[in-house]
Structure formats: structure tokens, C-alpha cells
Enzyme design. Structure first.
Site, PDB file in Angstrom:
ATOM      1  N   CYS A  52       0.820  -1.219   0.000  1.00  0.00           N
ATOM      2  CA  CYS A  52       0.000   0.000   0.000  1.00  0.00           C
ATOM      3  C   CYS A  52       0.855   1.271   0.000  1.00  0.00           C
ATOM      4  O   CYS A  52       0.734   2.113  -0.884  1.00  0.00           O
ATOM      5  CB  CYS A  52      -0.921  -0.015   1.220  1.00  0.00           C
ATOM      6  N   ARG A 282      -5.078 -10.305  -7.819  1.00  0.00           N
ATOM      7  CA  ARG A 282      -3.963 -10.582  -6.908  1.00  0.00           C
ATOM      8  C   ARG A 282      -4.253 -11.869  -6.150  1.00  0.00           C
ATOM      9  O   ARG A 282      -5.416 -12.225  -5.952  1.00  0.00           O
ATOM     10  CB  ARG A 282      -3.789  -9.394  -5.945  1.00  0.00           C
ATOM     11  N   ALA A 329      -6.862  -2.002   1.796  1.00  0.00           N
ATOM     12  CA  ALA A 329      -5.983  -1.627   2.908  1.00  0.00           C
ATOM     13  C   ALA A 329      -6.772  -1.358   4.188  1.00  0.00           C
ATOM     14  O   ALA A 329      -6.388  -1.787   5.280  1.00  0.00           O
ATOM     15  CB  ALA A 329      -5.175  -0.393   2.517  1.00  0.00           C
ATOM     16  N   HIS A 453     -23.508  23.801   3.019  1.00  0.00           N
ATOM     17  CA  HIS A 453     -23.606  24.292   1.648  1.00  0.00           C
ATOM     18  C   HIS A 453     -22.513  25.332   1.423  1.00  0.00           C
ATOM     19  O   HIS A 453     -22.233  26.117   2.331  1.00  0.00           O
ATOM     20  CB  HIS A 453     -24.976  24.957   1.445  1.00  0.00           C
TER      21      HIS A 453
END
Ligand code: NAI
Length: 477
Positions: A52, A282, A329, A453
């Protein structure tokens, strides 16, 4: 099998936990075990941070972000921003990316140390359920750790296809593709899943001519089909060619270039390439770590675990990619905390209602929970509320209106069953949905929550209202 390495000398050390692997599973386990006052050692054969941090999530996001910036700068004319003479110094970009990685991996070492966790570089092998051998690289010395618990966090590696083996030059995996010295002129990507689409898109933005070869009839199989359509449209705009229902049969070198033979619906086609990225999935790293000797059971290559991440051998735990899908991960890190707590005899179990997933394509796809079809299949009657980013003030001001937020609601109880977002920043928006689902939120709960907003988060609020036929900024149907 697991042969003992011939060694000059052997040291014996006693610890409470050995963690094998220091990716987002292993290093988090190390930190948490340290916090829980366990005497713990983390052993890693490559670099702290695992795939990672070193060759996956982080470097890919650094390059993806750079590609996005480059694209924006090149197309700012609508906003009156004209960047003349825009160039990319790819060597500098790679240097910067490596710096990002170094900073984070250095941080992992520091965190482990600060939490009282020992970090050792080398190869770890189980010799029995309570003995782990460490052989440091280039060393003739071995250390035998006598331990009460073991956490296996050895991750996964790319699947290789026999007729297109990795050679680190022409045919590369994601690690190779993230380290290209320059964008290849012609990049062929075999497999249009997470990795293929993320990396292919970034190189297309840097000018590579990208062709995808995907065996299935869709890109990004497994993602919400409507979200995928938005990404497919942008892929086309970026000039990427996508061959669906196609398989790479083999490759030959011809006059300084590679030529791939691809079996497609229209028969065999030849595709020239400077680089080939193979990203077809993988597989777990469950071999050569002594699982058989320790008696740990596997299923389909994955280490079999219960909800506490405990394997068939009660003092051995497994977390992350090696312990099953999804190979993400954040799922590994969560499992690490569960295993650490279980080792410390605290009540803990992996019981996430929704594990969010993000594909960092353009635009991003982020989801948590079920899509409408899955919800229906599992017996729910559903209502779906959708809010397009083209109706959202902030998205218009960002010049980033491709996409939408979608809330899948149980028609009876109003409970949120899934949220799917496609659009710029989708990955940063999805946590609200995961939290809502963890807390059993209804669409009304999300719709009634005041959202700031002007922000992209309003899209989720509006989609939740739309599921109830009460959206404000679109016409309800
Ligand atoms: P993937 O499973 O996402 O995609 C592989 C693709 O290759 C599929 O579409 C499949 O149909 C296709 N394929 C398989 N064999 C083929 C063949 N012979 N010819 C053509 N196409 C073929 O796997 P990927 O992209 O390698 O990633 C592996 C895993 O890594 C993902 O499942 C994900 O869990 C994780 N990952 C997560 C990321 C994220 O969270 N953003 C980013 C990258 C990877």
C-alpha cells in the site's frame, strides 16, 4: 516445505506476539498491540508500509493526483485560465512521488517505535505454532522468536498470466507501471479492474495511447453498473480504447516493439505496445511461511479465519489480503485492530456492516453496502434515490459535474442498504454512508441531517431525500 536456513549462529528471543508483514494490516496490528502493552515484534522482508505505502495505494494516488492537476491546468480555458507551455518533468514527478512514500514509510517506523513495538527487517517463517524464525537479509544469523501469538499479515501479489509473464521491462505489474521513467507512448493494459483502470487513466492523461484488454463484457466488474457507465464515458473522452470480451493470447518482440495477439469478438487482433501492464487480480501470499508446519488451514489460497481473525490454530491470527477478500488496505487495518484486541482478551469481532470501496478512476467510484440488484436478490424491496452532480452548485463551481450519488433504501423500513457515488471526490464522501449504515440510519436520517452548503456532501443528502420522493433541487418522479 519449510527448510531451516543454514546459519552461523542462532539467537533466541521471547516475545508475546510476532506479526509477520508490515503493511496496513501488520503495522497497525503492531501499533495496537504496543498500545495494549504487549511485547510485540513486527517482521517485514521488504519495506515498512507494505504494498500500500510503497508500491500501491499511496504512490498511485500521488501520480493520479498529478495527472488530474495536469489535465485541469491544460483545460482551464473555460475558467479563463490558460497555461502556456505546460510541460511535465516526469523524472521530477517520480522523485516527488518517491518522497511522499519515504515520508510515510518513515512515519510507520516512528509510530511502531513510539508504541513500544520492535521492528525487524528480514524473512519470517513459522517453525511451529509458537516459534518464528527470522533471517535478516544478507545475514548468516537467525533469530528464533518464542511467542505466545502470531499474526500473519503477508498480503498478496499480482497474478501472472502464463502467456504474458512479467519481465520488469516490457511486461510489468502495478509496481513496474508506477515506476516508469516516462509515460509509454503505447500502453496496453490487460485487465480493466481496479488497478488497470486507475493506472491506465493516469497515463492516458500524460499522453499515452492506452488500450485495455478485458476478458469480461464490462470494465470494473463488481462496481455499480450505472457508476461504471460514467467512468466508461470519460475513458472514451480521454481517448482510451477498451476491448471487452477480449483475452491476451501472447506477445512477440518485433522491430523494437512488442506486438500482442488478442483474442476478441472479431477474431484475433494484433496490438503494438511499448509497455504492457498486466493487472488481472492478486493472489494471497500464503506459501513459504510455514503454515503447513504450524497446522494452519487455508481455503482457496487464503488463510481461513473466524470473526476474530483467528486461524485453525488458536494462537495464530491472520489479517488483510492473505485472510480473504476484499483486498483493501482499510479492511486489513480494521482486521488488525480486531486481532490485536482479541489477543489482549478484549471483546472484538470483525462485524462491519459495510466496508467502503473506492476506485480512483476519473471520476472516482465509491460505494458502501449493496447495489439495488444485490439488495433485491437478498429479499428487499428497494427504492433508489439518485441525485446528479450536474444539479449541485458546488460541482458546477468546481467544473466537475460528471456523476451522481445514489442511495439504495429498503422500501419497507426506510433503512439505507447501500450508497454509490461516482464523481470527483467520491472517495472522501463515502465515509458518511458507511457511518450511517453502521448506525442503522434510515434514508430519512441522512436526508434530515443538515449538510453544509456549498459542498459535494449535499449530493448524498439529496439522494437520500430522492429515495423518499422529497429531493429539493431536482424534480421528484
Ligand atoms: P481486479 O479483480 O480489480 O481486476 C482484474 C480484471 O482483470 C477483471 O476485470 C478481470 O475480468 C480481468 N481479467 C482477468 N483475467 C484476464 C485475462 N486473461 N485477460 C483479460 N482480462 C482479464 O484486480 P486488480 O485490478 O489486479 O486489483 C487487485 C485487487 O487490488 C483489487 O481487487 C482490489 O481489491 C485491490 N486494489 C484496490 C484499489 C483501491 O482500493 N482503490 C486499487 C488497486 C487495487
Amino acid at each position: 516445505m519449510n527448510a531451516r536456513t543454514p546459519s552461523v549462529s542462532t539467537d533466541i528471543a521471547r516475545v508475546e506476539v510476532v506479526v509477520i508483514g508490515a503493511g496496513p494490516g501488520g503495522y497497525v496490528a503492531g501499533i495496537r498491540l504496543g498500545q495494549l502493552q504487549k511485547k510485540v515484534v513486527v517482521i517485514e522482508k521488504a519495506a515498512p508500509g507494505g504494498v500500500c505505502l510503497n508500491v500501491g495505494c499511496i504512490p498511485s494516488k500521488a501520480l493520479i493526483n498529478a495527472a488530474k492537476l495536469y489535465e485541469k491546468a491544460a483545460h482551464g480555458a473555460d475558467m479563463g485560465i490558460r497555461a502556456g507551455g505546460l510541460t511535465v518533468d516526469f523524472a521530477q514527478l517520480q522523485k516527488w512521488k518517491d518522497g511522499v512514500v519515504a515520508k510515510l514509510t518513515g512515519g510507520v517506523r516512528q509510530l511502531l517505535r513510539a508504541n513500544g513495538c520492535e521492528y525487524r527487517q528480514g524473512t519470517a517463517t513459522l517453525l511451529s505454532p509458537r516459534t518464528v524464525q527470522l533471517v535478516e537479509a544478507g545475514s548468516q544469523k537467525e533469530v528464533l522468536f518464542e511467542t505466545e501469538h502470531v499474526v500473519i499479515a503477508t498480503g498478496a501479489r499480482p497474478v501472472q498470466i502464463p502467456n504474458l509473464p512479467f519481465d520488469d521491462q516490457r511486461v510489468v505489474d502495478s509496481t513496474g507501471a508506477l515506476a516508469f521513467a516516462e509515460p509509454p507512448k503505447r500502453l496496453v493494459v490487460v485487465g480493466a479492474g481496479y488497478i488497470g483502470m486507475e493506472i491506465g487513466t493516469l497515463y492516458a492523461k500524460f499522453g499515452s495511447q492506452v488500450t485495455f484488454v478485458e476478458a469480461l463484457p464490462t470494465i470494473l466488474p463488481g462496481s455499480d453498473a450505472e457508476c461504471v457507465q460514467v467512468v466508461a464515458r470519460k475513458a472514451k473522452k480521454l481517448g482510451m480504447e477498451i476491448l471487452l470480451g477480449a483475452k491476451a493470447k501472447g506477445m512477440v518482440e518485433k522491430g523494437g516493439e512488442a506486438v500482442l495477439t488478442v483474442e476478441s469478438k472479431d477474431g484475433d487482433v494484433q496490438i503494438p505496445a511499448d509497455k504492457v501492464l498486466v493487472a488481472v487480480g492478486r493472489r494471497p501470499n500464503s506459501e513459504n511461511i510455514g503454515l503447513e508446519i504450524a497446522g494452519v488451514k487455508t481455503a482457496g489460497g487464503f488463510v481461513a479465519v473466524d470473526r476474530q481473525m483467528r486461524t485453525s490454530v488458536p494462537n495464530i491470527f491472520a489479517i488483510g489480503d492473505v485472510a480473504g477478500q476484499p483486498m483493501l488496505a482499510h479492511k486489513a487495518s480494521k482486521e488488525a485492530e480486531v486481532a490485536a484486541e482479541a489477543i489482549a482478551d478484549r471483546p472484538a469481532a470483525m462485524d462491519a456492516v459495510a466496508i467502503p470501496a473506492v476506485v480512483f478512476t476519473d471520476p472516482e467510484i465509491a460505494s458502501a453496502g449493496l447495489c439495488a440488484e444485490e439488495a433485491e436478490k437478498s429479499g428487499h424491496e428497494v427504492k433508489v434515490g439518485k441525485f446528479p452532480l450536474s444539479a449541485l452548485g458546488r460541482a458546477i463551481a468546481n467544473l466537475d459535474t460528471d456523476g451522481f450519488a445514489k442511495v439504495v433504501m429498503d422500501a419497507d423500513g426506510g433503512q439505507v442498504l447501500g450508497v454509490h457515488i461516482v464523481g470527483g471526490g467520491a472517495g472522501d464522501l463515502i465515509s458518511e454512508a458507511a457511518l450511517g449504515m453502521e448506525m442503522g440510519a434510515s434514508a430519512a436520517d441522512i436526508g434530515m441531517t443538515v449538510h453544509p452548503h456549498p459542498t459535494l456532501s449535499e449530493a448524498i443528502m439529496e439522494a437520500a431525500k430522492a429515495a423518499q420522493g422529497e429531493a429539493i433541487h431536482i424534480v421528484n418522479r
